[in-house]
Scaffold this motif. Structure first.
Motif, PDB file in Angstrom:
ATOM      1  N   GLY A 197      45.480 -17.154 -19.392  1.00  0.00           N
ATOM      2  CA  GLY A 197      46.025 -18.418 -19.863  1.00  0.00           C
ATOM      3  C   GLY A 197      45.592 -19.409 -18.753  1.00  0.00           C
ATOM      4  O   GLY A 197      45.464 -20.754 -19.017  1.00  0.00           O
ATOM      5  N   LEU A 198      45.063 -18.973 -17.463  1.00  0.00           N
ATOM      6  CA  LEU A 198      44.579 -20.065 -16.421  1.00  0.00           C
ATOM      7  C   LEU A 198      43.125 -19.821 -16.503  1.00  0.00           C
ATOM      8  O   LEU A 198      42.495 -18.935 -16.688  1.00  0.00           O
ATOM      9  N   ARG A 199      42.989 -21.091 -16.214  1.00  0.00           N
ATOM     10  CA  ARG A 199      41.067 -21.389 -16.207  1.00  0.00           C
ATOM     11  C   ARG A 199      41.080 -21.945 -14.984  1.00  0.00           C
ATOM     12  O   ARG A 199      41.379 -23.255 -14.727  1.00  0.00           O
ATOM     13  N   LEU A 200      40.233 -21.460 -13.993  1.00  0.00           N
ATOM     14  CA  LEU A 200      40.159 -22.018 -12.561  1.00  0.00           C
ATOM     15  C   LEU A 200      38.521 -22.222 -12.456  1.00  0.00           C
ATOM     16  O   LEU A 200      37.700 -21.372 -12.330  1.00  0.00           O
ATOM     17  N   ASP A 201      38.170 -23.559 -12.288  1.00  0.00           N
ATOM     18  CA  ASP A 201      36.801 -23.832 -11.990  1.00  0.00           C
ATOM     19  C   ASP A 201      36.614 -24.233 -10.551  1.00  0.00           C
ATOM     20  O   ASP A 201      37.190 -25.411 -10.374  1.00  0.00           O
ATOM     21  N   PRO A 202      36.055 -23.256  -9.643  1.00  0.00           N
ATOM     22  CA  PRO A 202      36.088 -23.692  -8.222  1.00  0.00           C
ATOM     23  C   PRO A 202      34.980 -24.758  -7.735  1.00  0.00           C
ATOM     24  O   PRO A 202      35.368 -25.438  -6.721  1.00  0.00           O
ATOM     25  N   PHE A 203      34.248 -24.935  -8.538  1.00  0.00           N
ATOM     26  CA  PHE A 203      33.026 -26.006  -8.419  1.00  0.00           C
ATOM     27  C   PHE A 203      33.679 -27.370  -8.732  1.00  0.00           C
ATOM     28  O   PHE A 203      33.623 -28.209  -7.731  1.00  0.00           O
ATOM     29  N   ARG A 204      34.555 -27.589  -9.762  1.00  0.00           N
ATOM     30  CA  ARG A 204      35.052 -28.799 -10.093  1.00  0.00           C
ATOM     31  C   ARG A 204      36.351 -29.217  -9.626  1.00  0.00           C
ATOM     32  O   ARG A 204      37.011 -29.983  -9.511  1.00  0.00           O
ATOM     33  N   ARG A 205      36.994 -27.867  -9.010  1.00  0.00           N
ATOM     34  CA  ARG A 205      38.261 -27.698  -8.510  1.00  0.00           C
ATOM     35  C   ARG A 205      39.354 -28.267  -9.451  1.00  0.00           C
ATOM     36  O   ARG A 205      40.100 -28.913  -9.148  1.00  0.00           O
ATOM     37  N   GLU A 206      39.303 -27.480 -10.708  1.00  0.00           N
ATOM     38  CA  GLU A 206      40.002 -27.819 -11.651  1.00  0.00           C
ATOM     39  C   GLU A 206      40.898 -26.624 -12.037  1.00  0.00           C
ATOM     40  O   GLU A 206      40.231 -25.521 -12.196  1.00  0.00           O
ATOM     41  N   VAL A 207      42.086 -26.961 -12.523  1.00  0.00           N
ATOM     42  CA  VAL A 207      43.001 -25.784 -13.230  1.00  0.00           C
ATOM     43  C   VAL A 207      43.577 -26.227 -14.301  1.00  0.00           C
ATOM     44  O   VAL A 207      44.010 -27.393 -14.475  1.00  0.00           O
ATOM     45  N   TYR A 208      43.479 -25.248 -15.529  1.00  0.00           N
ATOM     46  CA  TYR A 208      44.045 -25.537 -16.688  1.00  0.00           C
ATOM     47  C   TYR A 208      44.847 -24.336 -16.930  1.00  0.00           C
ATOM     48  O   TYR A 208      44.766 -23.074 -16.803  1.00  0.00           O
ATOM     49  N   ARG A 209      46.100 -24.566 -17.471  1.00  0.00           N
ATOM     50  CA  ARG A 209      46.878 -23.479 -18.165  1.00  0.00           C
ATOM     51  C   ARG A 209      47.361 -23.732 -19.491  1.00  0.00           C
ATOM     52  O   ARG A 209      47.772 -25.027 -20.007  1.00  0.00           O
ATOM     53  N   ASP A 210      46.753 -22.866 -20.364  1.00  0.00           N
ATOM     54  CA  ASP A 210      46.849 -23.073 -21.811  1.00  0.00           C
ATOM     55  C   ASP A 210      46.366 -24.572 -22.161  1.00  0.00           C
ATOM     56  O   ASP A 210      46.805 -25.213 -22.960  1.00  0.00           O
ATOM     57  N   ASP A 211      45.129 -24.637 -21.503  1.00  0.00           N
ATOM     58  CA  ASP A 211      44.440 -26.174 -22.173  1.00  0.00           C
ATOM     59  C   ASP A 211      45.091 -27.287 -21.548  1.00  0.00           C
ATOM     60  O   ASP A 211      44.790 -28.107 -21.630  1.00  0.00           O
TER      61      ASP A 211
END
Length: 231
Positions: free
Chosen positions: A131-145
């Motif tokens: 359920g985690l979504r980690l974008d290293p380029f944008r340095r963004e993290v989402y959990r369950d959207d």
């Protein structure tokens, strides 16, 4: 990510280190070839950023030794030598990328991220786990959207944990990968950061503590897990 900056101009080296920190990239500095070799012998780095013209063993010699070690560590050469022949010789020595001075710190950070992604080519650029979504380029993290705002250090720690894909990461490894060589090995910074990160991500707690071993992303998170809040 942790990188080694081999640069004999102190102000430039410190500016690079400080700029990379803003991108959640930990960096150590070596001002000469001998120091670089010493740091490489005792620390684990994801990427080496080499100036070719440095005191002691040259950047070229450092590159040769990294390649000969078989570690597979990517090398980015950062130098004022901008002729095509200079670039060609750098790539022949084993460099994976080449950036000429002057340069933008943001471009350097993007190139380092690209090299890290290439090194771990089996992992997607955007990492997803439980359920985690980690974008290293944008340095963004989402959990369950749901977007989760993290500090740079919290992001760096989470990036290491997610990359382990549920495997246990020791506090020592987190300190080594997300901090730099100036970090106190006896500090409780890891425990404090993990505890704050766990709260930012919210319940059910997804970062589990393995007593006496380290931390991992829990593949079966449950709210209020006993012992989690103790870090």
């Amino acid at each position: 990510m942790r990188v080694l900056i081999v640069e004999d101009e102190p102000y430039l080296a410190e500016a690079i280190r400080d700029g990379l920190r803003l991108e959640a990239i930990a960096a150590d500095i070596a001002g000469d070839g001998d120091t670089a070799l010493e740091l490489l012998s005792v620390n684990v780095y994801d990427i080496a950023v080499l100036d070719r013209d440095i005191p002691g063993p040259s950047g070229d010699e450092i590159a040769k030794r990294i390649v000969a070690s078989g570690s597979g560590m990517p090398i980015l050469m950062l130098t004022a030598a901008d002729r095509l022949d200079d670039k060609a010789s750098g790539f022949e020595l084993g460099a994976d990328d080449y950036l000429t001075k002057p340069f933008e710190l943001r471009e350097l950070a993007l190139r380092l991220r690209a090299l890290d992604r290439r090194r771990a080519h089996s992992r997607p650029p955007v990492r997803e786990l439980e359920g985690l979504r980690l974008d290293p380029f944008r340095r963004e993290v989402y959990r369950d959207d749901r977007y989760v705002a993290l500090t740079r250090k919290q992001f760096a720690v989470l990036e290491v944990l997610v990359a382990a894909e549920g495997g246990v990461v020791s506090a020592e490894e987190l300190l080594e990968r997300a901090w730099d060589e100036n970090a106190d090995p006896f500090t409780n910074a890891v425990r404090i950061t993990v505890s704050a990160l766990r709260k930012r991500l919210g319940e059910p707690w997804i970062i589990a503590t393995v007593p006496g071993v380290g931390y991992r992303i829990d593949t079966q998170p449950a709210a209020g897990q006993e012992g989690d809040e103790r870090g």
